[in-house]
Write a protein that holds these residues in place. Structure first.
Motif, PDB file in Angstrom:
ATOM      1  N   GLY A 176       0.796  -1.185  -0.172  1.00 50.05           N
ATOM      2  CA  GLY A 176       0.097   0.392   0.102  1.00 50.05           C
ATOM      3  C   GLY A 176       0.613   1.112   0.081  1.00 50.05           C
ATOM      4  N   THR A 177       2.446   1.549   0.535  1.00 53.07           N
ATOM      5  CA  THR A 177       2.897   2.183   0.747  1.00 53.07           C
ATOM      6  C   THR A 177       3.542   2.329  -1.331  1.00 53.07           C
ATOM      7  OG1 THR A 177       5.158   0.783   0.461  1.00 53.07           O
ATOM      8  CG2 THR A 177       3.647   1.497   2.773  1.00 53.07           C
ATOM      9  N   SER A 178       2.739   1.588  -2.023  1.00 50.70           N
ATOM     10  CA  SER A 178       3.546   2.328  -3.230  1.00 50.70           C
ATOM     11  C   SER A 178       2.415   3.136  -3.946  1.00 50.70           C
ATOM     12  CB  SER A 178       3.319   0.940  -4.044  1.00 50.70           C
ATOM     13  OG  SER A 178       4.513   0.532  -3.383  1.00 50.70           O
ATOM     14  N   GLU A 179       1.266   3.218  -2.764  1.00 49.19           N
ATOM     15  CA  GLU A 179      -0.126   3.885  -3.971  1.00 49.19           C
ATOM     16  C   GLU A 179       0.225   5.404  -3.614  1.00 49.19           C
ATOM     17  OE1 GLU A 179      -3.599   2.718  -2.528  1.00 49.19           O
ATOM     18  OE2 GLU A 179      -3.484   0.952  -3.001  1.00 49.19           O
ATOM     19  N   GLY A 180      -0.390   6.243  -4.328  1.00 50.50           N
ATOM     20  CA  GLY A 180       0.267   7.957  -4.189  1.00 50.50           C
ATOM     21  C   GLY A 180      -0.732   8.294  -3.154  1.00 50.50           C
ATOM     22  N   ASP A 181      -2.280   7.411  -2.498  1.00 46.28           N
ATOM     23  CA  ASP A 181      -3.033   8.088  -2.175  1.00 46.28           C
ATOM     24  C   ASP A 181      -1.873   7.439   0.152  1.00 46.28           C
ATOM     25  OD1 ASP A 181      -5.674   8.342  -1.565  1.00 46.28           O
ATOM     26  OD2 ASP A 181      -5.038   6.708  -2.725  1.00 46.28           O
ATOM     27  N   PHE A 182      -0.778   6.843   0.335  1.00 50.63           N
ATOM     28  CA  PHE A 182       0.273   6.713   1.195  1.00 50.63           C
ATOM     29  C   PHE A 182       0.794   8.444   1.038  1.00 50.63           C
ATOM     30  CE2 PHE A 182       4.318   6.046   2.208  1.00 50.63           C
ATOM     31  CZ  PHE A 182       4.522   5.473   3.578  1.00 50.63           C
ATOM     32  N   HIS A 183       1.437   8.889   0.374  1.00 46.89           N
ATOM     33  CA  HIS A 183       2.258  10.359   0.276  1.00 46.89           C
ATOM     34  C   HIS A 183       1.118  11.549  -0.290  1.00 46.89           C
ATOM     35  CE1 HIS A 183       4.471  13.420  -1.546  1.00 46.89           C
ATOM     36  NE2 HIS A 183       3.088  14.224  -2.498  1.00 46.89           N
ATOM     37  N   GLU A 184       0.241  11.319  -0.422  1.00 47.69           N
ATOM     38  CA  GLU A 184      -0.462  12.479  -0.244  1.00 47.69           C
ATOM     39  C   GLU A 184      -1.006  12.318   1.359  1.00 47.69           C
ATOM     40  OE1 GLU A 184      -3.895  13.152  -2.258  1.00 47.69           O
ATOM     41  OE2 GLU A 184      -3.054  12.917  -4.382  1.00 47.69           O
ATOM     42  N   ALA A 185      -1.428  11.348   2.387  1.00 46.47           N
ATOM     43  CA  ALA A 185      -1.870  11.364   3.877  1.00 46.47           C
ATOM     44  C   ALA A 185      -0.657  11.687   4.532  1.00 46.47           C
ATOM     45  CB  ALA A 185      -2.687   9.834   3.867  1.00 46.47           C
ATOM     46  N   LEU A 186       0.355  11.296   4.049  1.00 44.87           N
ATOM     47  CA  LEU A 186       1.579  11.291   5.111  1.00 44.87           C
ATOM     48  C   LEU A 186       1.771  13.001   5.316  1.00 44.87           C
ATOM     49  CD1 LEU A 186       1.291   8.378   5.783  1.00 44.87           C
ATOM     50  CD2 LEU A 186       3.602   8.376   6.019  1.00 44.87           C
ATOM     51  N   ASN A 187       1.774  12.773   4.090  1.00 49.55           N
ATOM     52  CA  ASN A 187       1.907  14.882   3.513  1.00 49.55           C
ATOM     53  C   ASN A 187       1.335  16.114   4.018  1.00 49.55           C
ATOM     54  OD1 ASN A 187       4.534  16.642   2.126  1.00 49.55           O
ATOM     55  ND2 ASN A 187       1.785  17.453   0.731  1.00 49.55           N
ATOM     56  N   VAL A 188       0.164  15.308   4.019  1.00 49.12           N
ATOM     57  CA  VAL A 188      -0.922  16.308   4.907  1.00 49.12           C
ATOM     58  C   VAL A 188      -0.481  16.660   6.402  1.00 49.12           C
ATOM     59  CG1 VAL A 188      -3.575  16.771   5.242  1.00 49.12           C
ATOM     60  CG2 VAL A 188      -3.132  16.377   2.787  1.00 49.12           C
ATOM     61  N   ALA A 189      -0.881  14.637   6.761  1.00 49.29           N
ATOM     62  CA  ALA A 189      -0.701  15.116   8.156  1.00 49.29           C
ATOM     63  C   ALA A 189       0.558  15.923   8.844  1.00 49.29           C
ATOM     64  CB  ALA A 189      -0.759  13.702   8.731  1.00 49.29           C
ATOM     65  N   ALA A 190       1.650  15.680   8.127  1.00 47.03           N
ATOM     66  CA  ALA A 190       2.678  16.703   8.729  1.00 47.03           C
ATOM     67  C   ALA A 190       2.621  17.942   8.229  1.00 47.03           C
ATOM     68  CB  ALA A 190       4.511  15.539   7.619  1.00 47.03           C
ATOM     69  N   VAL A 191       2.608  18.803   7.151  1.00 45.32           N
ATOM     70  CA  VAL A 191       1.698  20.060   7.051  1.00 45.32           C
ATOM     71  C   VAL A 191       0.820  20.447   7.602  1.00 45.32           C
ATOM     72  CG1 VAL A 191       1.255  21.534   5.396  1.00 45.32           C
ATOM     73  CG2 VAL A 191       2.758  20.033   4.171  1.00 45.32           C
ATOM     74  N   TRP A 192      -0.314  19.569   8.187  1.00 42.39           N
ATOM     75  CA  TRP A 192      -1.245  19.725   9.374  1.00 42.39           C
ATOM     76  C   TRP A 192      -1.218  19.981  10.842  1.00 42.39           C
ATOM     77  CZ3 TRP A 192      -6.276  19.102   6.002  1.00 42.39           C
ATOM     78  CH2 TRP A 192      -6.682  20.240   5.536  1.00 42.39           C
ATOM     79  N   ASP A 193       0.273  19.063  10.577  1.00 46.15           N
ATOM     80  CA  ASP A 193       0.406  19.189  12.421  1.00 46.15           C
ATOM     81  C   ASP A 193      -0.928  17.946  12.352  1.00 46.15           C
ATOM     82  OD1 ASP A 193       3.019  19.990  12.625  1.00 46.15           O
ATOM     83  OD2 ASP A 193       1.917  21.885  12.560  1.00 46.15           O
ATOM     84  N   LEU A 194      -0.515  16.657  12.264  1.00 41.92           N
ATOM     85  CA  LEU A 194      -2.096  16.361  12.569  1.00 41.92           C
ATOM     86  C   LEU A 194      -1.755  15.020  13.814  1.00 41.92           C
ATOM     87  CD1 LEU A 194      -3.939  15.943   9.607  1.00 41.92           C
ATOM     88  CD2 LEU A 194      -4.858  17.862  11.472  1.00 41.92           C
TER      89      LEU A 194
END
Length: 668
Positions: free
Chosen positions: A151-169
């Motif tokens: 699942g880490t190969s999917e784009g959703d993995f990248h997007e979700a981790l990036n949003v969580a980091a940017v928004w400090d979630l």
């Protein structure tokens, strides 16, 4: 395997053992039932139980978890009734999905477990949305999402981790690295040395742990949970483990070298922990045997009751009624007892289409303190079309959120907010860009209520349409993409009054609504709009003009084309019906419009082939045939991409062929 008990008491260690053993014994029973044909599908987590159990035990019972196929331990550790779980796996009506979902694709809001979809990656973004809700409500909680190494190969993995980091979630992302994505080994999935190394790239902390050691998992996640809450930041955990059986039972394990089974068999999470408890004299041989027998007896008793469940008798009305969540009467923040509709709202003001949308958003933000706006450049900049300009000053950046360019994750975050009873409006900068969030909409949002009764309270604003010389990627009318998807609602207003009222209604609706806004109407169309907060009912068409000679059924820009044509051809008595809502369609209004003239033209800006005109035409032919005096005529745009050059664009649009289409119909 080394176990560090730290400050855990004997009772706590034994409790963890029982939680670890339960899913193993359930699985062993399920595999027998599978061979007997009493269940149809099974995804085995044997060998991986410590991850699901340890993570769940480390969280509070009211913190949301987004599990995967092999996380039976999440369900059992949350103490979900075994009888109901067994009914779920048998496809019983008394299961968690009323027989509509299989194996582990179900959720339970009562137990704060989100139902997964088979696409694996999208649930990670839901954890972002849940964590955002916790953050906005100032609750000291985390959300936790599982994925596999594949699942880490999917784009959703990248997007979700990036949003969580940017928004400090405060999100914990768990990678269950079990060596294979179905039959594809890890060296064919990624080239980094360890998946946890990706954490630094997203600006978050990460750790790799032994996923087969229950105490390591439990202690690590407890500590990470405290970190995420204290620091308000996400964390990535890579749990090293192994899948001892096939991806699902039918796929087998012939592709796995035998030495791997021998190596990981020695690292079995249940057997090793059991041995540790015995060596520490916390459990004796007889107490282990007693616990095994006690759990097996419970399983057998619960199974016996589950098998007594009544056979499903399909009821069409029930199935159809469960596609949408029922809309409850909205109670305004000021304590008003009922909705205010357009006809009840006193006082009007002349407004442009764009200003009516902005006002509807603004008043909704005032009414709903739990409403969050998300989109690219919507905060200080005010959005590409300036609809949210000035909102930040009133509502703050917590509720008016600029997003990274990751449509899938933001739509998923909106769904996560809905799990925590928050509302969201997501702005697609252009409706064309929704294609990269398509999966979240058609597989997650649309099916959520039907699958496990969870409402998806989210509106997606879609600036659409041609006529402004924006070319192929900024001009599409793509509403037909979604017309085939049960569970969605699709709204497409043509007037400022409807734009405001329908947007407010969409925000108050507990179902996912795609709200199309024609860009060419933003500043070219004005009209009277009630000043106060009001709703225009979703699912009801509007009679623009009554007539006797022919009916034009249309929506969006087509309404104005039809009105202009009728005004320039006064010798014809034209009946114009503005659909306003495309899903669900107002078939009563369509029937009435057909009966009025007997000649019907369906007009829309979208291209002809596959456009909704075909569906409406088919319905009319099937249900209103006796009323027709001529075949239904469709007038649509060319079956080409939308061209950039203005002259080419004019030729592309359905408006260029409207006169000829009417003449064809009237000559019949």
């Amino acid at each position: 395997m080394y176990f560090d008990r730290k400050n855990l008491t004997d009772d706590e260690l034994i409790a963890l053992y029982k939680q670890l053993l339960l899913p193993r014994l359930i699985e062993e029973k399920m595999l027998v039932l599978l061979r007997q044909g009493k269940i149809s599908k099974w995804f085995s987590g044997i060998g991986q139980e410590a991850i699901a159990v340890g993570c769940t035990a480390a969280l509070q019972a009211d913190e949301w978890i987004m599990p995967l196929h092999r996380n039976l331990g999440v369900f059992t550790t949350r103490n979900m009734p075994l009888q109901k779980l067994f009914k779920q796996w048998q496809g019983s009506k008394d299961g968690y999905s009323k027989g509509r979902e299989r194996s582990f694709h179900f959720g339970s809001s009562e137990h704060f477990i989100c139902g997964m979809i088979s696409h694996l990656g999208p649930q990670l973004a839901l954890a972002d949305g849940v964590a955002l809700a916790y953050k906005l409500k100032h609750e000291k909680k985390v959300s936790l999402a599982f994925t596999g190494e594949g699942g880490t190969s999917e784009g959703d993995f990248h997007e979700a981790l990036n949003v969580a980091a940017v928004w400090d979630l405060p999100v914990i992302f768990i990678i269950e690295n079990n060596g294979y994505g179905l039959s594809t080994p890890t060296h064919e999935q990624y080239r980094c040395a360890n998946l946890v190394d990706r954490a630094k790239g997203y600006g978050m902390e990460g750790v790799q742990i032994d996923g087969n050691n229950i105490l390591t998992v439990y202690d690590t996640i407890k500590g990470i949970r405290e970190y995420c809450i204290r620091e308000q930041k996400p964390y990535l955990v890579e749990c090293m483990t192994f899948r001892m059986r096939g991806h699902e039972e039918a796929s087998g394990t012939k592709y796995v070298p035998q030495e791997l089974f021998e190596y990981w068999g020695q690292k079995d999470p249940v057997n090793n922990y059991e041995l540790f408890l015995q060596q520490q004299h916390i459990l004796s041989d007889s107490s282990v045997s007693h616990i095994h027998q006690e759990i097996k007896q419970t399983i057998d008793e619960e199974l016996k009751s589950a098998f007594e469940s009544a056979v499903i008798i399909a009821d069409t009305l029930t199935e159809l009624s469960d596609v949408y969540a029922p809309k409850k009467t909205f109670i305004a923040a000021q304590g008003e007892a009922k909705e205010r509709h357009e006809k009840d709202a006193p006082g009007t003001q002349e407004k442009r289409f764009i200003d009516a949308i902005s006002e509807g958003l603004y008043q909704s933000m005032e009414q709903h303190e739990n409403l969050v706006l998300m989109g690219q450049d919507i905060a200080e900049y005010g959005g590409a079309f300036k609809i949210t300009e000035g909102f930040v000053k009133t509502f703050g950046k917590e509720r008016v959120r600029n997003t990274p360019i990751c449509e899938s994750a933001i739509i998923g975050a909106g769904l996560g907010l809905a799990l925590e009873k928050c509302k969201s409006v997501v702005e697609m900068q252009f409706a064309d860009f929704v294609s990269v969030g398509f999966n979240q909409i058609v597989n997650n949002l649309a099916k959520m209520h039907y699958r496990w009764g969870q409402q998806a309270d989210i509106v997606i604003r879609m600036p659409a349409g041609a006529g402004v010389g924006a070319g192929p990627f900024h001009s599409q009318s793509n509403e037909a993409w979604f017309m085939h998807v049960p569970g969605l609602k699709i709204v497409y207003p043509a007037t400022p009054a409807d734009a405001k009222g329908l947007l407010i209604a969409a925000i108050n609706d507990p179902n996912p609504v795609l709200f199309f806004e024609h860009k060419a109407l933003y500043r070219s169309i004005s009209g009277t709009v009630p000043i106060e907060y009001y709703e225009t009912e979703i699912g009801k068409a509007r009679i623009v003009k009554k007539g006797n000679d022919l009916t034009i059924i249309t929506y969006g820009s087509g309404v104005h084309w039809a009105e202009a044509y009728a005004g320039n051809n006064s010798a014809l008595s034209v009946y114009i019906l503005d659909l306003r809502t495309l899903l669900p369609l107002d078939f009563d209004a369509i029937r009435e419009s057909v009966a009025a003239t007997g000649k019907v033209l369906i007009l829309h800006e979208d291209t002809l082939t596959g456009g909704i005109g075909g569906e409406i035409s088919a319905w009319i032919s099937e249900h209103c045939f006796e009323m027709l005096d001529a075949p239904v005529v469709r007038c649509a745009s060319l079956d080409t991409p939308v061209p950039f050059n203005i002259e080419l664009e004019k030729n592309f649009l359905a408006k260029a062929r409207l006169s000829d289409a009417v003449k064809k119909l009237m000559k019949y």
